[in-house]
Design a protein around this motif. Sequence first.
Motif, PDB file in Angstrom:
ATOM      1  N   ASN A 260       0.874  -1.177   0.000  1.00 48.51           N
ATOM      2  CA  ASN A 260       0.000   0.000   0.000  1.00 48.51           C
ATOM      3  C   ASN A 260       0.910   1.224   0.000  1.00 48.51           C
ATOM      4  N   VAL A 261       1.004   1.900  -1.171  1.00 49.95           N
ATOM      5  CA  VAL A 261       1.917   3.046  -1.312  1.00 49.95           C
ATOM      6  C   VAL A 261       1.101   4.239  -1.811  1.00 49.95           C
ATOM      7  N   PRO A 262       0.552   5.044  -0.920  1.00 51.07           N
ATOM      8  CA  PRO A 262      -0.342   6.153  -1.333  1.00 51.07           C
ATOM      9  C   PRO A 262       0.285   7.123  -2.321  1.00 51.07           C
ATOM     10  N   SER A 263       1.598   7.320  -2.255  1.00 51.37           N
ATOM     11  CA  SER A 263       2.213   8.277  -3.182  1.00 51.37           C
ATOM     12  C   SER A 263       2.214   7.756  -4.613  1.00 51.37           C
ATOM     13  N   LEU A 264       2.033   6.453  -4.777  1.00 51.62           N
ATOM     14  CA  LEU A 264       1.955   5.866  -6.113  1.00 51.62           C
ATOM     15  C   LEU A 264       0.526   5.525  -6.506  1.00 51.62           C
ATOM     16  N   THR A 280       1.343  -0.074 -14.929  1.00 56.43           N
ATOM     17  CA  THR A 280       1.379   0.450 -16.297  1.00 56.43           C
ATOM     18  C   THR A 280       1.998   1.840 -16.378  1.00 56.43           C
ATOM     19  N   GLU A 281       1.461   2.762 -15.593  1.00 61.31           N
ATOM     20  CA  GLU A 281       1.939   4.144 -15.717  1.00 61.31           C
ATOM     21  C   GLU A 281       3.383   4.292 -15.252  1.00 61.31           C
ATOM     22  N   LEU A 282       3.722   3.682 -14.108  1.00 63.57           N
ATOM     23  CA  LEU A 282       5.090   3.829 -13.591  1.00 63.57           C
ATOM     24  C   LEU A 282       6.047   2.851 -14.251  1.00 63.57           C
ATOM     25  N   LEU A 283       5.773   1.560 -14.114  1.00 62.78           N
ATOM     26  CA  LEU A 283       6.739   0.551 -14.553  1.00 62.78           C
ATOM     27  C   LEU A 283       6.841   0.473 -16.072  1.00 62.78           C
ATOM     28  N   LYS A 284       5.701   0.405 -16.742  1.00 63.92           N
ATOM     29  CA  LYS A 284       5.744   0.183 -18.190  1.00 63.92           C
ATOM     30  C   LYS A 284       5.945   1.469 -18.971  1.00 63.92           C
ATOM     31  N   ASN A 285       5.235   2.542 -18.558  1.00 66.77           N
ATOM     32  CA  ASN A 285       5.292   3.777 -19.343  1.00 66.77           C
ATOM     33  C   ASN A 285       6.455   4.681 -18.919  1.00 66.77           C
ATOM     34  N   PRO A 309     -11.410 -14.148  -5.049  1.00 61.91           N
ATOM     35  CA  PRO A 309     -10.691 -14.875  -6.103  1.00 61.91           C
ATOM     36  C   PRO A 309     -11.370 -14.650  -7.455  1.00 61.91           C
ATOM     37  N   GLY A 310     -10.564 -14.463  -8.446  1.00 68.62           N
ATOM     38  CA  GLY A 310     -11.090 -14.153  -9.770  1.00 68.62           C
ATOM     39  C   GLY A 310     -11.082 -12.667  -9.997  1.00 68.62           C
ATOM     40  N   ALA A 311     -11.699 -11.947  -9.093  1.00 72.49           N
ATOM     41  CA  ALA A 311     -11.721 -10.493  -9.208  1.00 72.49           C
ATOM     42  C   ALA A 311     -10.313  -9.928  -9.040  1.00 72.49           C
ATOM     43  N   ILE A 312      -9.554 -10.485  -8.125  1.00 77.32           N
ATOM     44  CA  ILE A 312      -8.182  -9.997  -7.905  1.00 77.32           C
ATOM     45  C   ILE A 312      -7.314 -10.305  -9.121  1.00 77.32           C
ATOM     46  N   ASP A 313      -7.564 -11.435  -9.775  1.00 77.52           N
ATOM     47  CA  ASP A 313      -6.811 -11.805 -10.970  1.00 77.52           C
ATOM     48  C   ASP A 313      -7.112 -10.840 -12.116  1.00 77.52           C
ATOM     49  N   LEU A 314      -8.396 -10.544 -12.286  1.00 76.11           N
ATOM     50  CA  LEU A 314      -8.781  -9.601 -13.336  1.00 76.11           C
ATOM     51  C   LEU A 314      -8.171  -8.238 -13.068  1.00 76.11           C
ATOM     52  N   ALA A 315      -8.229  -7.809 -11.826  1.00 80.77           N
ATOM     53  CA  ALA A 315      -7.670  -6.495 -11.476  1.00 80.77           C
ATOM     54  C   ALA A 315      -6.170  -6.459 -11.755  1.00 80.77           C
ATOM     55  N   ALA A 316      -5.492  -7.541 -11.462  1.00 84.86           N
ATOM     56  CA  ALA A 316      -4.049  -7.589 -11.702  1.00 84.86           C
ATOM     57  C   ALA A 316      -3.732  -7.514 -13.193  1.00 84.86           C
ATOM     58  N   PHE A 317      -4.531  -8.191 -13.982  1.00 86.66           N
ATOM     59  CA  PHE A 317      -4.309  -8.150 -15.426  1.00 86.66           C
ATOM     60  C   PHE A 317      -4.598  -6.759 -15.980  1.00 86.66           C
ATOM     61  N   LEU A 318      -5.704  -6.164 -15.527  1.00 94.57           N
ATOM     62  CA  LEU A 318      -6.055  -4.826 -15.988  1.00 94.57           C
ATOM     63  C   LEU A 318      -4.994  -3.809 -15.576  1.00 94.57           C
ATOM     64  N   ALA A 319      -4.323  -4.071 -14.463  1.00 97.22           N
ATOM     65  CA  ALA A 319      -3.273  -3.157 -14.004  1.00 97.22           C
ATOM     66  C   ALA A 319      -2.078  -3.160 -14.941  1.00 97.22           C
ATOM     67  N   GLY A 320      -1.907  -4.260 -15.717  1.00102.91           N
ATOM     68  CA  GLY A 320      -0.801  -4.322 -16.657  1.00102.91           C
ATOM     69  C   GLY A 320       0.125  -5.512 -16.474  1.00102.91           C
TER      70      GLY A 320
END
Length: 971
Positions: A260-264, A280-285, A309-320
């Motif tokens: 949990n890193v509020p500044s990011l 995506t924004e920090l690491l990839k872009n 379960p499932g929702a966390i996987d989708l969220a992780a994929f959407l994150a990049g």
Amino acid sequence: MKKLIIASTFLVCLAGYAQQEEPLLTTDVENQKKWVDSIMKNLTIDQKIGQLFMVQAYSNKDKKHQNFIKKMIKQYHIGGLIFMQGTPEKQVKLTNQYQSKSKIPLLIGFDGEWGLNMRLKNTFRYPWNMTLGAVENNTLIELFGKQLGTHCKRVGIHINFAPVVDINTNPKNPIIGSRSFGENKYNVTEKAIAFTKGMQSAGVLANAKHFPGHGDTSTDSHKTLPFLDFDLKRLESIELYPYKQLFDSDLASVMIAHLNVPSLEPKEGVPTSISYKVVTELLKNKMNFKGLIFTDALNMKGAANYAEPGAIDLAAFLAGNDILLIPEDIKEAVKKIKTALENNIFNEARLNQSVRKILLAKYYVGLNNFVPIKEEGIKDDIITSTDKLLYRSLMEEAITLVKNDDATLPIHDLSKTKIAYVKLGDSNHFNFTNTLNKYTQVDVISEDNLTDLLQKLKPYHTVIVGYHKSNETPWKRFKMSEDELIWLQEISKNHKVILDVFASPYALLDIDDFSTIDAVVVSYQNSKVSQEISAQMIFGALEIKGKLPVSIKNIFPEGTGITTPGLLRLSYSIPEDVGMSSKLLAKIDTVTKKVVDSSMAPGGQVLVARYGKVIYHKSFGYHTYNKKQKVRLTDLYDLASVTKILGGLPLIMKSEEMGLFNLNTTLGEILPYLKATNKDTITTKEALSHTGRIKPWIPYYLETIDIIAKTPLKEYYSTIKSKDFSIKVAEDLYLINSYTDSIYKKIAEAPQRTEVGYKYSGLVFYLFKKYIETTFNKKMDALDNEEFYKPLGATTLTYNPLNKFNPSEIVPSEIDNYFRNQTLHGHVHDMGAAMMNGVSGNAGLFGNSNDVAKMMQMYLQGGYYGGKRYFESKTIHKFNHRYYERDSIRRGLGFDKPQLKLEDKVTSKYASANSFGHSGFTGTYTWADPETGLLYVFLSNRVYPTMANNKLGERNIRTDILDLIYEAIEE
């Protein structure tokens, strides 16, 4: 300057983040892309989604688990497996099975931060990162990475989730700690780059974790979501620093932590692993990372607590993220991801982007041409001499000295230092204390209460305190208890204290006052090798080089490390360390087994060293043929004529070096009682090279016994010690004092040999004993002990060992039924030496192979050992010279030399002309070769139960073993 340049470069990069080459591309990129395209065009949506998942697999579970994995492969088309606990053999077998079930080869992942042993039994374990952080030589770190990669590749692993690049600035971090290279971002980065370069050179993908940085947390993301309240400037300066440098070094993949890193990520409670802003924004872009991106395990509470379960996987994929590691419910995860695609929450191009990267990685590791992994010979391929040697090298470079008042370390003077060892901590100490005792006597003192302990410690000048904690995992508790802290302070009040910490350096944090602790060593881990090497460093056999990778408050800053000089004492290593083969040296085992099985001797000891490193040291067999007591390496043997070069000759050489006589001085000049005898004009050179025509030996004892009954005559012997009968020749048997003069009279009156030339004689060493004791007005055994054995730490080299040692520590020699009528156990076998009260220049010395080696190594080093010069080099050379080689006489002065004719088996056929040594009648032998650096000691009691058994000599066992030793040299 180097660190300033790196720092400046990084600040510039933060502003613009230069383009990174795609790290997953291979040298044959066109073929790689063709292969990826050929796979992609035939994949269904379900198969593409399946490639995103890496499921945990075990090789120590039952068929039910195996069937589950096969179902995941068949039904959900999963892209990879991360293997957990088990064995390498079973994992390889299962990998082959699972690969055969998958249409697209599986990417096999593994957590092997310190090697396969992090998860698999019966594999090699390397040091933890904190230990490696103390190593300044980053070439070794690269070799370490390469070896881990080699091991992974051998068992079918394609990506190793290492290195940990978290900068551990928080000593209370419960999950990183010793898994980090330390608190210095430059050091961490350099180590991570070296490791990555090494592992990827072996064809295994590296993975930097845990992005954006898990080093300054005080909670465990396996259990909850850690909170990092740092601004972006701090994160860019510290936590993110290693990643950019690694990206420029072709790092293949990154793992996103659950933090949990509020500044990011300003949205409350969102883990970084599912944050679009982070992934995506920090690491990839912004940081332009083009390699594979993994989530940390999605079953960890840091992620699992956030969503179902499932929702966390989708969220992780959407994150990049590209690969979803250890999903809790793959069925639900696939369903949610597919539904999101159908609902245009993301498009197929986004899915293709990750799948293509995964396939590029699979080509990179050779899965475009997968062949089943070889299932035979795995152990030999993943536990090698290369690994053992590298481990030792890493520990030698890592162990750190952070305090060394008055140059306490290395310990120099062994003759005046009485040393005790006290253990703190709850783990083993045996390899440490066993190695300490190879250098000198170190008494292990233990008590249940402090008062009794302090009382026992009163006679000791120096106390080595070892703090030993579990070496099982880096997560084990390392803190000292309150009682241990009190004990340490109390011990250090009245003793010179050396504290050696076999645990995390953070164990030092609770020590408030170091003022009375003279030396502090951080050995990092309580492994066998760490204990052995640290002990060697304490005595200066190895230099101390390490640098502290973390700070201990403001007392010992990060980077602290005091270097120490080597004192040229014997060290202990493995054959490959000195260019020799363990496999070839193992042939000695076969020979020593033959010795026992063929009744050549009940048992013995063999020591081999090269370049000052003992690389083979084993005992074999038993004290006697009743097989009740096995031979130990610490047991003492009657050295017989080896005494000549370890007892008599050192004092002769020292006397000559002092100018008391020279090689042309006659025996009559140094021993006036020989004036006008046939020994008068024999020079010392002639006497010591056995060309003086002196009779080989005199059986003095025969005139003192009843020849028929073979029992001692009463006019010569008493069963009770008294003023007139004080020469102890055996248990409860004392020779009349006046007989010593008779011995010297017999030597003086003995006729000379009529023939000229060489004939070995031990009588000259009786004569030099008389000269030495008369000249120095001190007994020969006391002189040897004071001048050589005690300062060398050769505590078992002694005459009349029963005065110092328990009989159980001494190997019996012969059952004497011709003179003393008893088993000779701690009493010298040689009859003449026995009649000299057990002390003579020709025989009488006892010792173990380790202490014999110390004297011989001192000779090899030109008279220098342990920081002390015992002889000038020219003295050694003078006595190790053949003065009569033209007359076909092989001998030096006192030292035996190699045979001049190959048919004579005095030593190895490979021995150089500069080599030297001696053999002993009881079955002993030692040899050293300056040209190859070899040193060899063989001890046995071949005379047990009777000296009539000489199969050991007849079959040339001792010299044949020396042949094997030379043949084991691979340079």
